[in-house]
Structure formats: C-alpha cells, structure tokens
Design a protein around this motif. Structure first.
Motif, PDB file in Angstrom:
ATOM      1  N   LEU A  68      21.975 -88.435   7.937  1.00 38.92           N
ATOM      2  CA  LEU A  68      23.135 -88.074   8.753  1.00 38.92           C
ATOM      3  C   LEU A  68      23.124 -88.803  10.092  1.00 38.92           C
ATOM      4  N   GLY A  69      21.958 -88.932  10.690  1.00 36.82           N
ATOM      5  CA  GLY A  69      21.843 -89.643  11.964  1.00 36.82           C
ATOM      6  C   GLY A  69      22.228 -91.106  11.825  1.00 36.82           C
ATOM      7  N   ARG A  70      21.773 -91.758  10.746  1.00 33.01           N
ATOM      8  CA  ARG A  70      22.124 -93.166  10.522  1.00 33.01           C
ATOM      9  C   ARG A  70      23.625 -93.324  10.285  1.00 33.01           C
ATOM     10  N   LEU A  71      24.224 -92.399   9.541  1.00 34.28           N
ATOM     11  CA  LEU A  71      25.669 -92.478   9.294  1.00 34.28           C
ATOM     12  C   LEU A  71      26.464 -92.318  10.580  1.00 34.28           C
ATOM     13  N   ILE A  72      26.060 -91.373  11.402  1.00 30.94           N
ATOM     14  CA  ILE A  72      26.762 -91.149  12.670  1.00 30.94           C
ATOM     15  C   ILE A  72      26.585 -92.341  13.601  1.00 30.94           C
ATOM     16  N   ALA A  73      25.372 -92.916  13.644  1.00 29.72           N
ATOM     17  CA  ALA A  73      25.125 -94.075  14.502  1.00 29.72           C
ATOM     18  C   ALA A  73      25.914 -95.298  14.045  1.00 29.72           C
ATOM     19  N   ALA A  74      26.132 -95.425  12.719  1.00 27.74           N
ATOM     20  CA  ALA A  74      26.839 -96.595  12.194  1.00 27.74           C
ATOM     21  C   ALA A  74      28.359 -96.447  12.266  1.00 27.74           C
ATOM     22  N   ALA A  75      28.843 -95.270  12.572  1.00 29.22           N
ATOM     23  CA  ALA A  75      30.295 -95.052  12.620  1.00 29.22           C
ATOM     24  C   ALA A  75      30.905 -95.848  13.770  1.00 29.22           C
ATOM     25  N   PRO A  76      32.079 -96.433  13.562  1.00 31.49           N
ATOM     26  CA  PRO A  76      32.712 -97.192  14.643  1.00 31.49           C
ATOM     27  C   PRO A  76      33.120 -96.269  15.795  1.00 31.49           C
ATOM     28  N   ARG A  77      32.957 -96.775  16.982  1.00 30.79           N
ATOM     29  CA  ARG A  77      33.301 -96.012  18.182  1.00 30.79           C
ATOM     30  C   ARG A  77      34.760 -96.262  18.538  1.00 30.79           C
ATOM     31  N   PRO A  78      35.454 -95.253  19.035  1.00 33.35           N
ATOM     32  CA  PRO A  78      36.834 -95.477  19.466  1.00 33.35           C
ATOM     33  C   PRO A  78      36.847 -96.381  20.701  1.00 33.35           C
ATOM     34  N   ALA A  79      37.895 -97.158  20.828  1.00 40.00           N
ATOM     35  CA  ALA A  79      38.016 -98.075  21.961  1.00 40.00           C
ATOM     36  C   ALA A  79      38.196 -97.280  23.244  1.00 40.00           C
ATOM     37  N   SER A  80      37.593 -97.790  24.301  1.00 41.68           N
ATOM     38  CA  SER A  80      37.733 -97.119  25.601  1.00 41.68           C
ATOM     39  C   SER A  80      39.141 -97.380  26.147  1.00 41.68           C
ATOM     40  N   ALA A  81      39.489 -96.629  27.179  1.00 46.73           N
ATOM     41  CA  ALA A  81      40.804 -96.785  27.799  1.00 46.73           C
ATOM     42  C   ALA A  81      40.956 -98.208  28.359  1.00 46.73           C
ATOM     43  N   MET A  82      39.893 -98.758  28.907  1.00 45.41           N
ATOM     44  CA  MET A  82      39.958-100.110  29.482  1.00 45.41           C
ATOM     45  C   MET A  82      40.184-101.141  28.379  1.00 45.41           C
ATOM     46  N   GLN A  83      39.503-100.990  27.232  1.00 47.29           N
ATOM     47  CA  GLN A  83      39.699-101.934  26.127  1.00 47.29           C
ATOM     48  C   GLN A  83      41.134-101.868  25.600  1.00 47.29           C
ATOM     49  N   ARG A  84      41.671-100.653  25.477  1.00 41.93           N
ATOM     50  CA  ARG A  84      43.051-100.513  25.007  1.00 41.93           C
ATOM     51  C   ARG A  84      44.013-101.127  26.016  1.00 41.93           C
ATOM     52  N   TRP A  85      43.761-100.935  27.315  1.00 44.77           N
ATOM     53  CA  TRP A  85      44.640-101.483  28.340  1.00 44.77           C
ATOM     54  C   TRP A  85      44.593-103.011  28.311  1.00 44.77           C
ATOM     55  N   LEU A  86      43.395-103.588  28.199  1.00 47.65           N
ATOM     56  CA  LEU A  86      43.267-105.044  28.166  1.00 47.65           C
ATOM     57  C   LEU A  86      43.940-105.638  26.925  1.00 47.65           C
ATOM     58  N   THR A  87      43.814-104.957  25.800  1.00 46.21           N
ATOM     59  CA  THR A  87      44.471-105.433  24.577  1.00 46.21           C
ATOM     60  C   THR A  87      45.983-105.426  24.756  1.00 46.21           C
ATOM     61  N   GLY A  88      46.515-104.358  25.301  1.00 48.02           N
ATOM     62  CA  GLY A  88      47.963-104.274  25.534  1.00 48.02           C
ATOM     63  C   GLY A  88      48.432-105.295  26.558  1.00 48.02           C
ATOM     64  N   ALA A  89      47.649-105.489  27.614  1.00 47.79           N
ATOM     65  CA  ALA A  89      48.029-106.466  28.637  1.00 47.79           C
ATOM     66  C   ALA A  89      47.998-107.883  28.068  1.00 47.79           C
ATOM     67  N   GLY A  90      47.012-108.168  27.230  1.00 49.99           N
ATOM     68  CA  GLY A  90      46.930-109.497  26.612  1.00 49.99           C
ATOM     69  C   GLY A  90      48.133-109.758  25.713  1.00 49.99           C
TER      70      GLY A  90
END
Length: 142
Positions: A68-90
């Motif tokens: 369970l620990g390995r599965l949780i560690a391998a799960a993709p993380r949601p993008a941070s607010a800054m990453q979403r903002w930079l993607t939208g600005a780009g």
C-alpha cells in the motif's frame, strides 16, 4: 421464456452451485429447467458447488502495508496552483503571439494590396479571373 442446458451450465459456472445466488431474472427459469431435467442438471450444480467449497477454503489475501505504501508513493501528485497558473499563462501567451502574428500578416497584405489595387477586393478578384483565363488559354506543354 425458456433456458437451455448450456445457459444453465454457464450460470452455474459464473454464479456457483446455489441457484439462490444467481440473478433474480434467471432463478425461476433455472428452477423450472432443474425440475424438468434433475439428473443432468444436479450434476452441473454439484460440480459448481464443489468449486465453491474449494474457493471458500482459500485464505483471503489482503494487501500488506508495504505494498500500500508503494502504491501511494507511486501515485501521481496533483499539480500545484503555481504549476496550473504557469501552464495557463503559457497557453495564453502562445495564443496571444499567434493572434498578433495573424494581425501583422493581415496588415502587411492589406498594405501591399492597397498600393496595387485602389478599388479594393473587386479589383483583386478581376485580376485573378484575368490571370486564370490567360493560364487556361496557354497550350499545355507535355
């Protein structure tokens, strides 16, 4: 509605040897067929019940904490607010540059046409038609 022996065997294989665990829509029809052919179909149910008992004897497996620990560690993380903002600005910057380039090309073409054709679009259409008719009149070189 009737049921075939093959359908009965398929249901026994899928749902087991207890007709009560079968889909409700199939139960009464299966019981009627079982009453009509008890010798043949009781053997099918007995085989399915034997498999049910073997499956019931198998120990239940649960995922251990390390898995369970390995599965949780391998799960993709949601993008941070800054990453979403930079993607939208780009994306916005790219669209803005494309729009500006389109306007610049349109203005450049408009200025080139303005110096050549004082009458506007109709003159351009006339020039095109004249050029086309001249091209069609020339013999094709093979």
């Amino acid at each position: 509605m009737t049921m075939t022996v093959e359908r009965f065997a398929d249901l026994a294989e899928i749902y087991g040897g207890d007709v009560a665990r079968w889909p409700e829509a199939e139960r009464e029809i299966a019981r009627a067929l079982l009453a009509a052919e008890p010798v043949r179909l009781e053997a099918v149910l007995a085989d399915a019940a034997r498999l049910d008992r073997l499956l019931d004897l198998a120990p239940a497996q649960s995922a251990d904490a390390a898995l369970l620990g390995r599965l949780i560690a391998a799960a993709p993380r949601p993008a941070s607010a800054m990453q979403r903002w930079l993607t939208g600005a780009g994306a916005a910057l790219g669209l803005g540059v494309a729009a500006l380039a389109g306007v610049a090309v349109g203005v450049a073409i408009g200025q080139a046409d303005h110096g050549r054709a004082p009458q506007g679009q109709s003159v351009i259409a006339t020039d095109f038609t004249t050029d086309l008719s001249e091209a069609l009149e020339e013999p094709a070189a093979l």
